[in-house]
Design a protein around this motif. Sequence first.
Motif, PDB file in Angstrom:
ATOM      1  N   SER A   1      34.568  40.018  20.481  1.00  0.00           N
ATOM      2  CA  SER A   1      34.895  38.594  20.606  1.00  0.00           C
ATOM      3  C   SER A   1      34.772  38.141  22.054  1.00  0.00           C
ATOM      4  CB  SER A   1      36.310  38.321  20.086  1.00  0.00           C
ATOM      5  OG  SER A   1      37.261  39.103  20.785  1.00  0.00           O
ATOM      6  N   ILE A   2      34.344  36.891  22.226  1.00  0.00           N
ATOM      7  CA  ILE A   2      34.162  36.307  23.552  1.00  0.00           C
ATOM      8  C   ILE A   2      34.707  34.886  23.560  1.00  0.00           C
ATOM      9  CG2 ILE A   2      32.128  37.696  24.078  1.00  0.00           C
ATOM     10  CD1 ILE A   2      30.379  35.311  23.412  1.00  0.00           C
ATOM     11  N   VAL A   3      34.959  34.380  24.748  1.00  0.00           N
ATOM     12  CA  VAL A   3      35.306  32.979  24.933  1.00  0.00           C
ATOM     13  C   VAL A   3      34.570  32.504  26.173  1.00  0.00           C
ATOM     14  CG1 VAL A   3      37.399  33.542  26.253  1.00  0.00           C
ATOM     15  CG2 VAL A   3      37.173  31.299  25.174  1.00  0.00           C
ATOM     16  N   VAL A   4      33.932  31.329  26.075  1.00  0.00           N
ATOM     17  CA  VAL A   4      33.051  30.836  27.141  1.00  0.00           C
ATOM     18  C   VAL A   4      33.395  29.392  27.477  1.00  0.00           C
ATOM     19  CG1 VAL A   4      30.650  30.422  27.823  1.00  0.00           C
ATOM     20  CG2 VAL A   4      31.199  32.374  26.361  1.00  0.00           C
ATOM     21  N   ASP A   5      33.338  29.079  28.753  1.00  0.00           N
ATOM     22  CA  ASP A   5      33.555  27.722  29.244  1.00  0.00           C
ATOM     23  C   ASP A   5      32.204  27.029  29.410  1.00  0.00           C
ATOM     24  OD1 ASP A   5      34.252  25.383  30.475  1.00  0.00           O
ATOM     25  OD2 ASP A   5      34.949  26.306  32.340  1.00  0.00           O
ATOM     26  N   PHE A   6      31.859  26.158  28.455  1.00  0.00           N
ATOM     27  CA  PHE A   6      30.597  25.424  28.505  1.00  0.00           C
ATOM     28  C   PHE A   6      30.740  24.047  29.155  1.00  0.00           C
ATOM     29  CE2 PHE A   6      29.574  28.430  25.070  1.00  0.00           C
ATOM     30  CZ  PHE A   6      28.290  28.809  25.426  1.00  0.00           C
ATOM     31  N   SER A   7      31.899  23.731  29.709  1.00  0.00           N
ATOM     32  CA  SER A   7      32.112  22.394  30.280  1.00  0.00           C
ATOM     33  C   SER A   7      31.158  22.055  31.424  1.00  0.00           C
ATOM     34  CB  SER A   7      33.565  22.232  30.734  1.00  0.00           C
ATOM     35  OG  SER A   7      33.898  23.182  31.737  1.00  0.00           O
ATOM     36  N   PRO A   8      30.678  23.027  32.250  1.00  0.00           N
ATOM     37  CA  PRO A   8      29.724  22.653  33.300  1.00  0.00           C
ATOM     38  C   PRO A   8      28.437  22.037  32.765  1.00  0.00           C
ATOM     39  CG  PRO A   8      30.682  24.792  33.795  1.00  0.00           C
ATOM     40  CD  PRO A   8      31.118  24.436  32.409  1.00  0.00           C
ATOM     41  N   LYS A   9      28.099  22.285  31.485  1.00  0.00           N
ATOM     42  CA  LYS A   9      26.903  21.681  30.901  1.00  0.00           C
ATOM     43  C   LYS A   9      27.259  20.651  29.825  1.00  0.00           C
ATOM     44  CE  LYS A   9      24.110  23.916  28.237  1.00  0.00           C
ATOM     45  NZ  LYS A   9      24.153  23.163  26.980  1.00  0.00           N
ATOM     46  N   GLY A  10      28.506  20.174  29.873  1.00  0.00           N
ATOM     47  CA  GLY A  10      28.911  19.114  28.960  1.00  0.00           C
ATOM     48  C   GLY A  10      29.444  19.569  27.628  1.00  0.00           C
ATOM     49  N   GLY A  11      29.695  20.879  27.469  1.00  0.00           N
ATOM     50  CA  GLY A  11      30.200  21.412  26.220  1.00  0.00           C
ATOM     51  C   GLY A  11      31.687  21.663  26.267  1.00  0.00           C
ATOM     52  N   PRO A  12      32.233  22.356  25.259  1.00  0.00           N
ATOM     53  CA  PRO A  12      33.670  22.653  25.221  1.00  0.00           C
ATOM     54  C   PRO A  12      34.076  23.617  26.328  1.00  0.00           C
ATOM     55  CG  PRO A  12      32.522  23.781  23.443  1.00  0.00           C
ATOM     56  CD  PRO A  12      31.528  22.849  24.060  1.00  0.00           C
ATOM     57  N   SER A  13      35.316  23.517  26.758  1.00  0.00           N
ATOM     58  CA  SER A  13      35.781  24.333  27.872  1.00  0.00           C
ATOM     59  C   SER A  13      36.219  25.725  27.451  1.00  0.00           C
ATOM     60  CB  SER A  13      36.954  23.635  28.571  1.00  0.00           C
ATOM     61  OG  SER A  13      38.033  23.450  27.657  1.00  0.00           O
ATOM     62  N   SER A  14      36.441  25.933  26.161  1.00  0.00           N
ATOM     63  CA  SER A  14      36.908  27.241  25.707  1.00  0.00           C
ATOM     64  C   SER A  14      36.403  27.480  24.289  1.00  0.00           C
ATOM     65  CB  SER A  14      38.439  27.298  25.747  1.00  0.00           C
ATOM     66  OG  SER A  14      38.914  28.565  25.367  1.00  0.00           O
ATOM     67  N   LEU A  15      35.137  27.922  24.169  1.00  0.00           N
ATOM     68  CA  LEU A  15      34.520  28.128  22.865  1.00  0.00           C
ATOM     69  C   LEU A  15      34.533  29.618  22.522  1.00  0.00           C
ATOM     70  CD1 LEU A  15      33.051  26.707  20.516  1.00  0.00           C
ATOM     71  CD2 LEU A  15      30.894  27.241  21.660  1.00  0.00           C
ATOM     72  N   ASN A  16      35.097  29.929  21.368  1.00  0.00           N
ATOM     73  CA  ASN A  16      35.186  31.322  20.923  1.00  0.00           C
ATOM     74  C   ASN A  16      33.940  31.734  20.158  1.00  0.00           C
ATOM     75  OD1 ASN A  16      38.034  32.155  21.661  1.00  0.00           O
ATOM     76  ND2 ASN A  16      38.443  30.276  20.522  1.00  0.00           N
ATOM     77  N   GLY A  17      33.568  32.986  20.299  1.00  0.00           N
ATOM     78  CA  GLY A  17      32.410  33.505  19.598  1.00  0.00           C
ATOM     79  C   GLY A  17      32.613  34.944  19.167  1.00  0.00           C
ATOM     80  N   GLN A  18      31.830  35.366  18.164  1.00  0.00           N
ATOM     81  CA  GLN A  18      31.846  36.735  17.681  1.00  0.00           C
ATOM     82  C   GLN A  18      30.451  37.329  17.847  1.00  0.00           C
ATOM     83  OE1 GLN A  18      34.325  38.774  16.353  1.00  0.00           O
ATOM     84  NE2 GLN A  18      35.769  37.211  17.062  1.00  0.00           N
ATOM     85  N   ILE A  19      30.355  38.477  18.518  1.00  0.00           N
ATOM     86  CA  ILE A  19      29.081  39.155  18.710  1.00  0.00           C
ATOM     87  C   ILE A  19      28.849  40.077  17.521  1.00  0.00           C
ATOM     88  CG2 ILE A  19      27.731  40.672  20.193  1.00  0.00           C
ATOM     89  CD1 ILE A  19      29.490  39.760  22.509  1.00  0.00           C
ATOM     90  N   LEU A  20      27.867  39.732  16.698  1.00  0.00           N
ATOM     91  CA  LEU A  20      27.529  40.521  15.531  1.00  0.00           C
ATOM     92  C   LEU A  20      26.145  41.119  15.714  1.00  0.00           C
ATOM     93  CD1 LEU A  20      28.817  37.963  12.871  1.00  0.00           C
ATOM     94  CD2 LEU A  20      30.048  39.897  13.853  1.00  0.00           C
ATOM     95  N   GLU A  21      25.694  41.882  14.770  1.00  0.00           N
ATOM     96  CA  GLU A  21      24.379  42.513  14.895  1.00  0.00           C
ATOM     97  C   GLU A  21      23.274  41.463  14.832  1.00  0.00           C
ATOM     98  OE1 GLU A  21      21.672  46.046  12.839  1.00  0.00           O
ATOM     99  OE2 GLU A  21      23.666  45.570  12.055  1.00  0.00           O
ATOM    100  N   GLY A  22      22.596  41.286  15.939  1.00  0.00           N
ATOM    101  CA  GLY A  22      21.472  40.363  15.985  1.00  0.00           C
ATOM    102  C   GLY A  22      21.814  38.913  16.194  1.00  0.00           C
ATOM    103  N   ARG A  23      23.085  38.591  16.399  1.00  0.00           N
ATOM    104  CA  ARG A  23      23.439  37.177  16.564  1.00  0.00           C
ATOM    105  C   ARG A  23      24.828  37.018  17.175  1.00  0.00           C
ATOM    106  NH1 ARG A  23      24.681  38.681  11.471  1.00  0.00           N
ATOM    107  NH2 ARG A  23      26.508  37.778  10.442  1.00  0.00           N
ATOM    108  N   ILE A  24      25.107  35.811  17.639  1.00  0.00           N
ATOM    109  CA  ILE A  24      26.444  35.413  18.074  1.00  0.00           C
ATOM    110  C   ILE A  24      26.854  34.213  17.237  1.00  0.00           C
ATOM    111  CG2 ILE A  24      27.878  34.568  19.972  1.00  0.00           C
ATOM    112  CD1 ILE A  24      25.963  35.907  21.910  1.00  0.00           C
TER     113      ILE A  24
END
Length: 319
Positions: free
Chosen positions: A109-132
């Motif tokens: 699991s990851i969390v990323v701050d996309f606010s510098p490019k106009g996105g959400p400041s705390s977006l959660n993601g799951q790293i799976l086989e071949g995709r996020i």
Amino acid sequence: KFARPFSVAEIFTFWIEPTDYNMRLVAAHIVALCLAAVCLTNSNAIPLPFESEAMDFPSSKPYNDPNHPAGIRYLKLSTPKRGFLEISGKDDPSEPSWTVYGNMTGANSIVVDFSPKGGPSSLNGQILEGRIEWSDGNYWGLVTEDSIDGAYNDPNHREGVRMVMFDKSGLRIQGRDDPSQAVWKVHGVEEGDLAISIDFSPKGGPANISAHFNGFQIQFADGNTWSRITATDVEGIYSDPNHPSGYRQIQLIGGGAVNVTGSDTEEGKEWTAPGHVDGISVVVDFSSKGGPANLKGTFNGFAIDWSDGNVWPKERSFE
């Protein structure tokens, strides 16, 4: 100087000797503790990184984003054993690159701050086989050499199609520039980091032209771009030169099945014909309107070339 907390003895010393220096130290620690408490109770804050001595992660691998099909994303661990993430990319080849940061919050699991490019400041993601897979419903697919396989259209030859395949012998491409022309075959080689070089000299083109694959498109050094053809691309409104005042509409209904509806004249009765799409191949049963039961066609991104010689140009996609 503030790397460790005060001991009990130090606190007692500051209490009995309330000098300006000691009081400033106490005040600084109180402020630091308050800020830490705010960060820990703020649900939008980026969590502390997940630490793993044996973290298996596809560092510096490229991903594609269906929301930005012409772009690319590179994700890497900037400090592998501490779980700090760095993502860089472009939303379009003509736009400047950007970089955002985040953390590993678990084994996958990851969390990323996309606010510098106009996105959400705390977006959660799951790293799976071949995709996020992201918590907002979006997903990024891992781009590999094998994922270049597929059918592509070429805006320089709108009536043609290109089939691309990567195997042990390298890159193999075959296609035709017009339905009436013969099929040609060319070869290419991988040059690393999804960069390729193709020899088009057998069909009268350049001997070795470089290109880059971003997961959806092959972008050539001369400015041309081949776009991958998918089943969803077949949806839309078409014209039929055999019935110029009528129309044809193709809509996906799931599992590769399609409904084809149309009218042969402007005021004519509407008809419906069932069909199926598999990659760029289209098969439709026109028997309900007096046509062939299983007419085969090939979709090249711009038109459907039917086996009876008719061609339906695509007018537009659904809005």
